[in-house]
Design a protein around this motif. Sequence first.
Motif, PDB file in Angstrom:
ATOM      1  N   ALA A 332       0.823  -1.208   0.000  1.00 23.57           N
ATOM      2  CA  ALA A 332       0.000   0.000   0.000  1.00 23.57           C
ATOM      3  C   ALA A 332       0.856   1.256   0.000  1.00 23.57           C
ATOM      4  N   THR A 333       1.986   1.238   0.714  1.00 25.01           N
ATOM      5  CA  THR A 333       2.853   2.421   0.734  1.00 25.01           C
ATOM      6  C   THR A 333       3.543   2.647  -0.616  1.00 25.01           C
ATOM      7  N   TYR A 334       3.604   1.600  -1.442  1.00 28.07           N
ATOM      8  CA  TYR A 334       4.270   1.709  -2.740  1.00 28.07           C
ATOM      9  C   TYR A 334       3.331   2.219  -3.833  1.00 28.07           C
ATOM     10  N   LEU A 335       2.032   2.132  -3.595  1.00 26.84           N
ATOM     11  CA  LEU A 335       1.058   2.504  -4.629  1.00 26.84           C
ATOM     12  C   LEU A 335       1.186   3.953  -5.100  1.00 26.84           C
ATOM     13  N   PRO A 336       1.379   4.943  -4.208  1.00 27.67           N
ATOM     14  CA  PRO A 336       1.498   6.325  -4.717  1.00 27.67           C
ATOM     15  C   PRO A 336       2.648   6.502  -5.701  1.00 27.67           C
ATOM     16  N   MET A 337       3.785   5.839  -5.452  1.00 23.67           N
ATOM     17  CA  MET A 337       4.908   5.966  -6.371  1.00 23.67           C
ATOM     18  C   MET A 337       4.593   5.303  -7.704  1.00 23.67           C
ATOM     19  N   LEU A 338       3.899   4.171  -7.662  1.00 22.95           N
ATOM     20  CA  LEU A 338       3.507   3.513  -8.905  1.00 22.95           C
ATOM     21  C   LEU A 338       2.549   4.393  -9.704  1.00 22.95           C
ATOM     22  N   ARG A 339       1.627   5.064  -9.020  1.00 21.68           N
ATOM     23  CA  ARG A 339       0.715   5.977  -9.722  1.00 21.68           C
ATOM     24  C   ARG A 339       1.482   7.142 -10.331  1.00 21.68           C
ATOM     25  N   TYR A 340       2.466   7.656  -9.598  1.00 23.15           N
ATOM     26  CA  TYR A 340       3.278   8.765 -10.107  1.00 23.15           C
ATOM     27  C   TYR A 340       3.956   8.376 -11.420  1.00 23.15           C
ATOM     28  N   TYR A 341       4.396   7.132 -11.505  1.00 22.32           N
ATOM     29  CA  TYR A 341       5.065   6.656 -12.716  1.00 22.32           C
ATOM     30  C   TYR A 341       4.113   6.008 -13.716  1.00 22.32           C
ATOM     31  N   GLY A 342       2.812   6.060 -13.422  1.00 24.03           N
ATOM     32  CA  GLY A 342       1.838   5.522 -14.361  1.00 24.03           C
ATOM     33  C   GLY A 342       1.888   4.022 -14.509  1.00 24.03           C
ATOM     34  N   ARG A 343       2.297   3.324 -13.451  1.00 29.67           N
ATOM     35  CA  ARG A 343       2.415   1.868 -13.493  1.00 29.67           C
ATOM     36  C   ARG A 343       1.193   1.220 -12.855  1.00 29.67           C
ATOM     37  N   THR A 344       0.900   0.006 -13.260  1.00 29.20           N
ATOM     38  CA  THR A 344      -0.209  -0.750 -12.716  1.00 29.20           C
ATOM     39  C   THR A 344       0.037  -1.114 -11.256  1.00 29.20           C
ATOM     40  N   PRO A 345      -1.028  -1.158 -10.434  1.00 32.21           N
ATOM     41  CA  PRO A 345      -0.855  -1.534  -9.017  1.00 32.21           C
ATOM     42  C   PRO A 345      -0.313  -2.941  -8.819  1.00 32.21           C
ATOM     43  N   TRP A 346      -0.368  -3.763  -9.846  1.00 36.20           N
ATOM     44  CA  TRP A 346       0.110  -5.138  -9.690  1.00 36.20           C
ATOM     45  C   TRP A 346       1.617  -5.216  -9.462  1.00 36.20           C
ATOM     46  N   TYR A 347       2.325  -4.114  -9.695  1.00 37.93           N
ATOM     47  CA  TYR A 347       3.757  -4.103  -9.367  1.00 37.93           C
ATOM     48  C   TYR A 347       3.995  -4.013  -7.863  1.00 37.93           C
ATOM     49  N   ALA A 348       3.004  -3.558  -7.108  1.00 41.23           N
ATOM     50  CA  ALA A 348       3.205  -3.334  -5.672  1.00 41.23           C
ATOM     51  C   ALA A 348       3.618  -4.592  -4.918  1.00 41.23           C
ATOM     52  N   PRO A 349       2.961  -5.758  -5.126  1.00 44.65           N
ATOM     53  CA  PRO A 349       3.386  -6.952  -4.395  1.00 44.65           C
ATOM     54  C   PRO A 349       4.780  -7.448  -4.771  1.00 44.65           C
ATOM     55  N   LEU A 350       5.325  -6.932  -5.897  1.00 41.69           N
ATOM     56  CA  LEU A 350       6.663  -7.343  -6.323  1.00 41.69           C
ATOM     57  C   LEU A 350       7.764  -6.544  -5.638  1.00 41.69           C
ATOM     58  N   LEU A 351       7.406  -5.590  -4.769  1.00 39.08           N
ATOM     59  CA  LEU A 351       8.417  -4.769  -4.109  1.00 39.08           C
ATOM     60  C   LEU A 351       9.445  -5.602  -3.342  1.00 39.08           C
ATOM     61  N   PRO A 352       9.071  -6.685  -2.631  1.00 35.35           N
ATOM     62  CA  PRO A 352      10.103  -7.497  -1.962  1.00 35.35           C
ATOM     63  C   PRO A 352      11.131  -8.073  -2.937  1.00 35.35           C
ATOM     64  N   PHE A 353      10.674  -8.484  -4.123  1.00 34.79           N
ATOM     65  CA  PHE A 353      11.617  -9.010  -5.119  1.00 34.79           C
ATOM     66  C   PHE A 353      12.589  -7.918  -5.557  1.00 34.79           C
ATOM     67  N   THR A 354      12.062  -6.707  -5.804  1.00 32.75           N
ATOM     68  CA  THR A 354      12.928  -5.605  -6.203  1.00 32.75           C
ATOM     69  C   THR A 354      13.890  -5.237  -5.081  1.00 32.75           C
ATOM     70  N   ALA A 355      13.401  -5.262  -3.835  1.00 30.74           N
ATOM     71  CA  ALA A 355      14.284  -4.986  -2.698  1.00 30.74           C
ATOM     72  C   ALA A 355      15.389  -6.031  -2.597  1.00 30.74           C
ATOM     73  N   GLY A 356      15.049  -7.286  -2.908  1.00 31.06           N
ATOM     74  CA  GLY A 356      16.077  -8.319  -2.921  1.00 31.06           C
ATOM     75  C   GLY A 356      17.148  -8.046  -3.958  1.00 31.06           C
ATOM     76  N   LEU A 357      16.724  -7.530  -5.129  1.00 33.07           N
ATOM     77  CA  LEU A 357      17.707  -7.143  -6.142  1.00 33.07           C
ATOM     78  C   LEU A 357      18.623  -6.040  -5.623  1.00 33.07           C
ATOM     79  N   TYR A 358      18.047  -5.045  -4.978  1.00 24.88           N
ATOM     80  CA  TYR A 358      18.852  -3.952  -4.433  1.00 24.88           C
ATOM     81  C   TYR A 358      19.796  -4.465  -3.340  1.00 24.88           C
ATOM     82  N   LEU A 359      19.361  -5.431  -2.571  1.00 25.14           N
ATOM     83  CA  LEU A 359      20.240  -6.014  -1.555  1.00 25.14           C
ATOM     84  C   LEU A 359      21.479  -6.634  -2.214  1.00 25.14           C
ATOM     85  N   VAL A 360      21.259  -7.418  -3.268  1.00 29.39           N
ATOM     86  CA  VAL A 360      22.387  -8.061  -3.947  1.00 29.39           C
ATOM     87  C   VAL A 360      23.264  -7.012  -4.631  1.00 29.39           C
TER      88      VAL A 360
END
Length: 389
Positions: A332-360
């Motif tokens: 839910a906290t990621y949704l405003p940024m996705l809207r700002y970039y015109g992306r679908t809300p379905w990217y929001a649940p993928l935030l942990p995967f993206t965070a894992g990429l940033y960790l590596v």
Amino acid sequence: MFAAVVTAVLSLLAWVWLTLCQGGFWRTDVRLPPRDGPAGGLREWPSVTVVVPARNEAGVLPVSLPSLLAQAYPGRVRVVLVDDNSDDGTAELARSLAGRHGGVPLEVVAPGEPEPGWTGKLWAVRHGVALARSEFVLLTDADIAHEPDSLAELVSAAVRADLDLVSLMARLRVVTAWERLVVPAFVYFFGQLYPFRWVNRPGSRTAACAGGCVLVRRAALERADAPASIRHAVIDDVALARAVKRSGGRIWLGLADRVHSVRPYPGLDELWRMVARSAYAQLRYRLSLLAATVLGLVLVYLTPPLATVAGALSGDRVLFGVGAATWLLMSATYLPMLRYYGRTPWYAPLLPFTAGLYLVMTVDSAVRHHRGRGAAWKGRTYSAPSGTT
């Protein structure tokens, strides 16, 4: 499963705290105020020098430079492009574009190789600022395109609010699949580290700006002895904001509506290099901070989906419920940024995967540093300043 439940609860508490107490980092409504009519409420417009450090930027200049030359600024303005030892014809292309498009006067200078202790970009900025005789300096990267009234909006905001530095986080490109996955998260994570509202609060110690678009008073640069005082900084935008704020300057940072990055990151390799070149520098080259960051990312971003899956597979309703609730709050906290970039809300649940990429990527940044490759960018490698490791 007791330890798993406790870990999941800690992750939930962390997200509740982040959501409520971390400066509203997830909000995207920190924008420049609209100008009050064509004149922006100003009777006299201060002079501005636009400084563009450029190293091998022939690929993006045909889009970005004409946007600067076409600025509809009511006051006196000129553009200084500082060619940082390019070998792709950057300087010649800049002069050709100026001759073709006209508009704001352009001067191209080449200061030569940086002296020891200077990063290439800050060496170029130093020479551009030295040529400025204006009240304001706009520092903008060679891959940033501006709408025709961008400069007027920046100056109007700075003068009306009596700010020493106004910076916009340029809207980055999100065309390819990897850009859509990684780029909005990059801005989201930046806002989490440096909540814009805290940055903009005069009494706050939090300071940051976005290096692609920084309007700063020349007097503020002189008070902060910048860029000389930050000449070795790899993360130069944050260092500049700190220097200006420490010297008593008022700063402001927000999201851009009319400033865009035109640099493409078509694949994961390009995005990886962008993050890895400065991630370890952000941690001040300290293994202790790297370890804390890895543990923090695992607890905050990876624990919720892992707890949800583990709870579902084991039938542990408590573990599943806590994990799912935390994952939902994070998304839910990621949704405003996705809207700002015109992306679908379905990217929001993928935030942990993206965070894992940033960790590596962050771990890889540390590995590169300790293998002697440091922060590598456009053919140069910068090691940690003495005393930071």
